[in-house]
Design a protein around this motif. Structure first.
Motif, PDB file in Angstrom:
ATOM      1  N   TYR A 243       0.637  -1.026   0.154  1.00  0.00           N
ATOM      2  CA  TYR A 243      -0.062  -0.104  -0.029  1.00  0.00           C
ATOM      3  C   TYR A 243       0.797   0.975   0.022  1.00  0.00           C
ATOM      4  O   TYR A 243       0.465   2.001  -0.757  1.00  0.00           O
ATOM      5  CB  TYR A 243      -0.529   0.154   1.381  1.00  0.00           C
ATOM      6  CG  TYR A 243      -2.075  -1.503   0.820  1.00  0.00           C
ATOM      7  CD1 TYR A 243      -2.733  -1.201   0.267  1.00  0.00           C
ATOM      8  CD2 TYR A 243      -1.913  -2.051   1.494  1.00  0.00           C
ATOM      9  CE1 TYR A 243      -4.377  -2.250  -0.106  1.00  0.00           C
ATOM     10  CE2 TYR A 243      -2.662  -3.108   2.045  1.00  0.00           C
ATOM     11  CZ  TYR A 243      -3.904  -2.483   1.082  1.00  0.00           C
ATOM     12  OH  TYR A 243      -4.660  -4.523   0.621  1.00  0.00           O
ATOM     13  N   ALA A 244       1.994   0.902   0.479  1.00  0.00           N
ATOM     14  CA  ALA A 244       2.782   2.686   0.260  1.00  0.00           C
ATOM     15  C   ALA A 244       3.139   2.571  -0.762  1.00  0.00           C
ATOM     16  O   ALA A 244       3.249   3.841  -1.215  1.00  0.00           O
ATOM     17  CB  ALA A 244       4.056   2.499   0.679  1.00  0.00           C
ATOM     18  N   THR A 245       3.340   2.182  -1.278  1.00  0.00           N
ATOM     19  CA  THR A 245       4.212   2.061  -3.185  1.00  0.00           C
ATOM     20  C   THR A 245       3.078   2.862  -3.773  1.00  0.00           C
ATOM     21  O   THR A 245       3.578   3.588  -4.306  1.00  0.00           O
ATOM     22  CB  THR A 245       5.178   0.639  -3.345  1.00  0.00           C
ATOM     23  OG1 THR A 245       5.928   0.066  -2.988  1.00  0.00           O
ATOM     24  CG2 THR A 245       5.529   0.956  -4.906  1.00  0.00           C
ATOM     25  N   VAL A 248       2.364   6.237  -2.387  1.00  0.00           N
ATOM     26  CA  VAL A 248       3.904   7.049  -2.733  1.00  0.00           C
ATOM     27  C   VAL A 248       3.459   7.625  -4.372  1.00  0.00           C
ATOM     28  O   VAL A 248       3.455   8.762  -4.842  1.00  0.00           O
ATOM     29  CB  VAL A 248       5.046   7.084  -2.315  1.00  0.00           C
ATOM     30  CG1 VAL A 248       6.280   7.368  -3.242  1.00  0.00           C
ATOM     31  CG2 VAL A 248       4.753   6.487  -1.174  1.00  0.00           C
ATOM     32  N   LYS A 249       3.288   6.538  -5.506  1.00  0.00           N
ATOM     33  CA  LYS A 249       3.273   6.936  -6.496  1.00  0.00           C
ATOM     34  C   LYS A 249       1.714   8.187  -7.297  1.00  0.00           C
ATOM     35  O   LYS A 249       2.276   8.377  -7.793  1.00  0.00           O
ATOM     36  CB  LYS A 249       2.790   5.306  -6.932  1.00  0.00           C
ATOM     37  CG  LYS A 249       2.690   5.249  -8.514  1.00  0.00           C
ATOM     38  CD  LYS A 249       4.669   6.104  -8.984  1.00  0.00           C
ATOM     39  CE  LYS A 249       4.743   5.803 -11.296  1.00  0.00           C
ATOM     40  NZ  LYS A 249       5.153   6.303 -12.163  1.00  0.00           N
ATOM     41  N   ASN A 250       0.788   7.703  -6.163  1.00  0.00           N
ATOM     42  CA  ASN A 250      -0.452   7.861  -6.242  1.00  0.00           C
ATOM     43  C   ASN A 250      -0.451   9.631  -6.034  1.00  0.00           C
ATOM     44  O   ASN A 250      -1.050  10.651  -6.764  1.00  0.00           O
ATOM     45  CB  ASN A 250      -1.752   7.500  -5.362  1.00  0.00           C
ATOM     46  CG  ASN A 250      -3.238   7.695  -5.834  1.00  0.00           C
ATOM     47  OD1 ASN A 250      -3.393   7.940  -6.560  1.00  0.00           O
ATOM     48  ND2 ASN A 250      -3.987   8.670  -4.982  1.00  0.00           N
ATOM     49  N   ARG A 269       6.960  -4.179  -9.937  1.00  0.00           N
ATOM     50  CA  ARG A 269       6.594  -3.032 -10.908  1.00  0.00           C
ATOM     51  C   ARG A 269       5.527  -3.245 -11.681  1.00  0.00           C
ATOM     52  O   ARG A 269       5.282  -1.874 -12.258  1.00  0.00           O
ATOM     53  CB  ARG A 269       7.643  -3.223 -12.185  1.00  0.00           C
ATOM     54  CG  ARG A 269       9.532  -3.071 -11.811  1.00  0.00           C
ATOM     55  CD  ARG A 269      10.663  -3.562 -12.927  1.00  0.00           C
ATOM     56  NE  ARG A 269      12.016  -3.137 -11.740  1.00  0.00           N
ATOM     57  CZ  ARG A 269      12.589  -3.891 -12.211  1.00  0.00           C
ATOM     58  NH1 ARG A 269      12.193  -5.209 -11.503  1.00  0.00           N
ATOM     59  NH2 ARG A 269      14.083  -3.894 -11.510  1.00  0.00           N
ATOM     60  N   ALA A 270       4.897  -4.371 -11.590  1.00  0.00           N
ATOM     61  CA  ALA A 270       3.544  -4.257 -12.354  1.00  0.00           C
ATOM     62  C   ALA A 270       2.946  -3.125 -11.252  1.00  0.00           C
ATOM     63  O   ALA A 270       1.196  -2.597 -12.296  1.00  0.00           O
ATOM     64  CB  ALA A 270       2.519  -6.183 -12.395  1.00  0.00           C
ATOM     65  N   GLN A 271       2.897  -2.778 -10.367  1.00  0.00           N
ATOM     66  CA  GLN A 271       2.517  -1.822  -9.300  1.00  0.00           C
ATOM     67  C   GLN A 271       2.450  -0.928  -9.871  1.00  0.00           C
ATOM     68  O   GLN A 271       1.800   0.504  -9.510  1.00  0.00           O
ATOM     69  CB  GLN A 271       2.163  -2.077  -8.018  1.00  0.00           C
ATOM     70  CG  GLN A 271       1.638  -2.451  -7.420  1.00  0.00           C
ATOM     71  CD  GLN A 271       2.116  -2.641  -5.901  1.00  0.00           C
ATOM     72  OE1 GLN A 271       2.712  -3.348  -5.582  1.00  0.00           O
ATOM     73  NE2 GLN A 271       0.761  -2.437  -5.721  1.00  0.00           N
ATOM     74  N   GLY A 272       3.441   0.031 -10.682  1.00  0.00           N
ATOM     75  CA  GLY A 272       3.404   0.848 -11.066  1.00  0.00           C
ATOM     76  C   GLY A 272       4.668   1.904 -10.854  1.00  0.00           C
ATOM     77  O   GLY A 272       5.538   3.068 -10.851  1.00  0.00           O
ATOM     78  N   CYS A 273       5.922   0.620  -9.979  1.00  0.00           N
ATOM     79  CA  CYS A 273       7.026   1.378  -9.278  1.00  0.00           C
ATOM     80  C   CYS A 273       8.183   1.432 -10.008  1.00  0.00           C
ATOM     81  O   CYS A 273       8.475  -0.345 -10.777  1.00  0.00           O
ATOM     82  CB  CYS A 273       6.882   0.702  -8.026  1.00  0.00           C
ATOM     83  SG  CYS A 273       8.289   1.637  -7.505  1.00  0.00           S
ATOM     84  N   LEU A 434     -10.976  -1.365 -13.498  1.00  0.00           N
ATOM     85  CA  LEU A 434      -9.946  -1.321 -12.283  1.00  0.00           C
ATOM     86  C   LEU A 434      -9.799  -3.384 -13.066  1.00  0.00           C
ATOM     87  O   LEU A 434      -8.698  -3.990 -11.590  1.00  0.00           O
ATOM     88  CB  LEU A 434     -10.388  -1.201 -11.812  1.00  0.00           C
ATOM     89  CG  LEU A 434     -10.823   0.396 -11.208  1.00  0.00           C
ATOM     90  CD1 LEU A 434     -10.827   0.146  -9.988  1.00  0.00           C
ATOM     91  CD2 LEU A 434      -9.622   0.791 -11.933  1.00  0.00           C
ATOM     92  N   ALA A 435     -10.570  -3.868 -13.184  1.00  0.00           N
ATOM     93  CA  ALA A 435      -9.898  -6.055 -13.348  1.00  0.00           C
ATOM     94  C   ALA A 435      -8.147  -5.990 -13.391  1.00  0.00           C
ATOM     95  O   ALA A 435      -7.793  -6.875 -12.715  1.00  0.00           O
ATOM     96  CB  ALA A 435     -10.973  -6.161 -14.031  1.00  0.00           C
ATOM     97  N   ASP A 436      -7.358  -5.568 -14.293  1.00  0.00           N
ATOM     98  CA  ASP A 436      -6.103  -6.231 -14.337  1.00  0.00           C
ATOM     99  C   ASP A 436      -5.650  -5.250 -12.846  1.00  0.00           C
ATOM    100  O   ASP A 436      -4.342  -6.555 -12.156  1.00  0.00           O
ATOM    101  CB  ASP A 436      -5.922  -4.767 -15.182  1.00  0.00           C
ATOM    102  CG  ASP A 436      -5.303  -5.763 -15.947  1.00  0.00           C
ATOM    103  OD1 ASP A 436      -6.575  -6.632 -16.792  1.00  0.00           O
ATOM    104  OD2 ASP A 436      -5.268  -5.044 -17.856  1.00  0.00           O
ATOM    105  N   ARG A 437      -5.800  -4.023 -12.167  1.00  0.00           N
ATOM    106  CA  ARG A 437      -5.235  -3.683 -11.234  1.00  0.00           C
ATOM    107  C   ARG A 437      -5.734  -4.458  -9.672  1.00  0.00           C
ATOM    108  O   ARG A 437      -5.005  -4.478  -8.948  1.00  0.00           O
ATOM    109  CB  ARG A 437      -5.317  -2.314 -10.800  1.00  0.00           C
ATOM    110  CG  ARG A 437      -4.767  -1.003 -11.662  1.00  0.00           C
ATOM    111  CD  ARG A 437      -4.526  -1.191 -12.377  1.00  0.00           C
ATOM    112  NE  ARG A 437      -3.276  -0.994 -11.602  1.00  0.00           N
ATOM    113  CZ  ARG A 437      -1.485  -0.271 -11.295  1.00  0.00           C
ATOM    114  NH1 ARG A 437      -1.006  -0.898 -12.779  1.00  0.00           N
ATOM    115  NH2 ARG A 437      -1.467  -0.124 -10.743  1.00  0.00           N
TER     116      ARG A 437
END
Length: 443
Positions: A243-245, A248-250, A269-273, A434-437
């Motif tokens: 959740y922290a990742t 931060v990104k959001n 990385r798939a989370q966008g980091c 949002l299915a992929d996320r």
């Protein structure tokens, strides 16, 4: 994962989507199924190197408590395992029955919690089935998420920040009747509207970790992250780190994720980091991150990725990582900590703190407003649950063992009254977008 669960008229009505008035016409059962520890088993792990929680966590029937005027009974559709469940089940650092005994001295309502068994669980989602006489804003039939922050609203310290009251409690850890059961008992100010696009298992697995990370990073009582801040996140695919990742990104920050395998690196990385460090690549030898050169090697790796030192370090591992955390934070940087899962006694070179004007910020839990704001982000689809595995309640011991032995990523959910996975969704359109996320940690 379908399972038979337990059956009574009230639970069957909840599962079928009965209205509030219909639920009130049905009797509250005198007993219900739950996962609990036993007071007379404190000490069973003495002399054992492996404190296997499957020995101490039992599933069976317990007595239904009578709600106080400010409380509600919730049919728990799904719950989740947190590290406090592990601590409860191994009776460390102190047996949680000590908390229940102290709570029991608060008066007749507190006395209900002082029992020879402790129903665990600090995260969950479900349906309100009963409300106390003093509850005004909630009613039977409401779909809710359960906040584990148990606050005394009569304590003057809670009016500025509930975590500054004299004795804030972690529900299901320092109180009884937690979420790992077909029913639970909560104060009305623990209830939050369930995000409509989530399944029960997704909705019930986020609040503790997500809101803890929110307070640490975003809220006014933590590091107060701003746009462009470089944030080092330890254990970035764990319950807190996952959740922290995202936060931060959001929020316009730059997360630098530390993980322990290539598989976890791919997941974050798939989370966008974009910036990820596999700590096994740092070549630190047997001493690991407590190696005297760990901070320097980690700092070099961070600067290769983002060109500067982190302004914020997101800490909850403790003894193993804290020295490196203090070292790598930039001049004037902040190390925000909410726990010490690898040990409470930290060692660090104080020169790198005082001479470079860094700050250590202690953060514990979250207040009700922070829990609501976190769930608002989840309901908007800006932050996503990170459920990786789902167990039935009858296997609560196995679910807790998975967290105890770190055989998981993200969050481990437990189906309680829900008949099977995938139920509870009301906003299918948002879910489809949002299915992929939402499925990222289930792959």
């Amino acid at each position: 994962m379908a399972h038979p669960g337990s059956s009574n008229a009230l639970l069957d009505a909840v599962r079928s989507g009965a209205s509030g008035p219909e639920l009130l016409e049905l009797d509250l059962p005198a007993r219900y199924r739950a996962a609990y520890t036993l007071k007379d088993e404190v000490g069973i792990f003495e002399g054992h190197a492996d404190k296997d929680v499957r020995r101490s966590l039992h599933v069976g029937e317990v007595e239904m408590p009578e709600p106080a005027p400010d409380e509600c009974v919730v049919a728990v559709m799904s719950a989740a395992i947190n590290f406090n469940t592990v601590w409860s089940a191994i009776f460390e650092p102190v047996p949680t029955f000590a908390f229940l005994e102290r709570f029991g001295r608060r008066g007749p309502h507190g006395a209900r919690h002082d029992l020879p068994y402790h129903v665990l669980g600090s995260d969950g989602a479900g349906v309100v089935v009963r409300t106390g006489s003093g509850v005004r804003r909630w009613k039977a039939g409401d779909k809710v998420v359960l906040s584990p922050a148990y606050m005394d609203e009569e304590d003057h310290g809670s009016y500025d920040d509930a975590m500054m009251s004299e004795d804030p409690l972690a529900w299901g850890f320092e109180t009884n009747f937690g979420s790992l059961g077909d029913f639970c008992l909560v104060k009305a100010n623990q209830l939050i509207r369930k995000p409509a696009h989530l399944t029960w298992e997704e909705a019930g697995a986020s609040t503790l970790c997500a809101a803890t990370a929110y307070r640490m990073l975003v809220g006014p009582h933590g590091a107060r992250m701003k746009q462009g801040d470089v944030v080092l996140v330890w254990g970035a695919t764990g319950g807190l780190g996952s959740y922290a990742t995202q936060l931060v990104k959001n929020g316009g920050g730059i997360p630098v994720a530390v993980v322990s395998s290539d598989e976890k690196a791919a997941l974050v990385r798939a989370q966008g980091c974009e910036h990820v460090i596999n700590r096994n690549d740092l070549d630190l030898g047997e001493q690991g991150l407590r190696h005297p050169k760990a901070g320097r090697l980690l700092g070099e790796a961070i600067r290769r990725l983002v060109g500067e030192d982190p302004g914020i370090v997101f800490e909850y591992l403790g003894r193993e990582t804290f020295g490196a955390s203090v070292y790598v934070a930039k001049r004037g940087g902040r190390i925000v900590t909410c726990g010490s899962s690898t040990g409470y006694r930290h060692e660090y070179d104080n020169r790198f703190l005082w001479m470079r004007l860094k700050s250590i910020i202690g953060s514990h839990g979250f207040n009700y407003h922070e829990a609501v704001e976190t769930n608002r982000l989840i309901a908007l689809g800006m932050i996503h649950p990170t459920v990786s595995t789902v167990f039935p309640l009858d296997e609560a011991g196995e679910a807790t063992r998975a967290v105890q032995t770190n055989r998981h990523v993200g969050k481990v959910a437990v189906l309680c009254a829900a008949a099977e996975e995938g139920q509870g969704v009301d906003d299918h359109a948002l879910r489809d977008r949002l299915a992929d996320r939402l499925h990222l940690y289930r792959r």
